[in-house]
Design a protein around this motif. Structure first.
Motif, PDB file in Angstrom:
ATOM      1  N   LEU A   1      63.635 126.754 -45.992  1.00 42.50           N
ATOM      2  CA  LEU A   1      63.979 127.334 -47.024  1.00 42.50           C
ATOM      3  C   LEU A   1      62.835 127.462 -48.053  1.00 42.50           C
ATOM      4  O   LEU A   1      62.734 128.529 -48.815  1.00 42.50           O
ATOM      5  CB  LEU A   1      65.403 127.043 -47.841  1.00 42.50           C
ATOM      6  N   ASP A   2      62.036 126.628 -48.105  1.00 36.86           N
ATOM      7  CA  ASP A   2      60.875 126.524 -49.123  1.00 36.86           C
ATOM      8  C   ASP A   2      59.662 127.210 -48.749  1.00 36.86           C
ATOM      9  O   ASP A   2      58.724 127.479 -49.586  1.00 36.86           O
ATOM     10  CB  ASP A   2      60.668 125.204 -49.403  1.00 36.86           C
ATOM     11  N   ILE A   3      59.407 127.515 -47.549  1.00 35.63           N
ATOM     12  CA  ILE A   3      58.385 127.988 -46.804  1.00 35.63           C
ATOM     13  C   ILE A   3      58.305 129.240 -46.148  1.00 35.63           C
ATOM     14  O   ILE A   3      57.211 129.876 -45.790  1.00 35.63           O
ATOM     15  CB  ILE A   3      57.499 126.893 -45.995  1.00 35.63           C
ATOM     16  N   ALA A   4      59.679 129.878 -45.944  1.00 38.49           N
ATOM     17  CA  ALA A   4      59.912 131.100 -45.274  1.00 38.49           C
ATOM     18  C   ALA A   4      61.080 131.685 -45.763  1.00 38.49           C
ATOM     19  O   ALA A   4      61.974 131.438 -46.556  1.00 38.49           O
ATOM     20  CB  ALA A   4      60.255 130.739 -43.812  1.00 38.49           C
ATOM     21  N   HIS A   5      61.224 133.122 -45.642  1.00 41.04           N
ATOM     22  CA  HIS A   5      62.292 133.668 -45.892  1.00 41.04           C
ATOM     23  C   HIS A   5      62.821 134.314 -44.301  1.00 41.04           C
ATOM     24  O   HIS A   5      62.037 134.368 -43.448  1.00 41.04           O
ATOM     25  CB  HIS A   5      62.342 134.915 -46.801  1.00 41.04           C
TER      26      HIS A   5
END
Length: 117
Positions: A6-10
């Motif tokens: 969640l913090d590095i991708a969508h």
């Protein structure tokens, strides 16, 4: 270091029959190699264990900084047959983003990856 996807991708997901299609896109181009190395077919299959009945297939799209996963047997027959609440597989993207990967501290820090809280 533990890192939440969640913090590095969508991600985006949808359906094709009984298969959920999940695209995972790096938020920064330099984070794509992390996705490519640590978000493996086997890791995704383990993450969705008990939720899908078929194989997981992974496709790499480095020019887009993305991975695409096909989750076979995820939709209990598909949109017109399934009694599942999410028969079109829209929540599989959110579910994948809840996955946590382990990246060596030195690599994570060099790339500025946020640590999972």
């Amino acid at each position: 270091m533990n890192v939440r996807l969640l913090d590095i991708a969508h991600a985006r997901s949808g359906d094709k029959g009984d298969t959920a299609n999940v695209g995972l896109i790096a938020l920064k181009p330099e984070w794509y190699p992390v996705l490519s190395q640590y978000v493996t077919r086997d890791a995704v299959a383990a993450h969705f264990e008990g939720q899908i009945t078929g194989a997981v297939v992974r496709f790499e799209l480095p020019n887009l900084g993305a991975l695409n996963f096909l989750l076979h047997g995820a939709l209990d027959g598909g949109g017109t047959l399934s009694l599942k609440t999410d028969a079109q597989g829209k929540v599989y993207s959110t579910a994948l983003l809840r996955m946590v990967i382990t990246v060596p501290d030195s690599e994570a820090q060099a790339l500025g990856l946020p640590a999972a809280v």
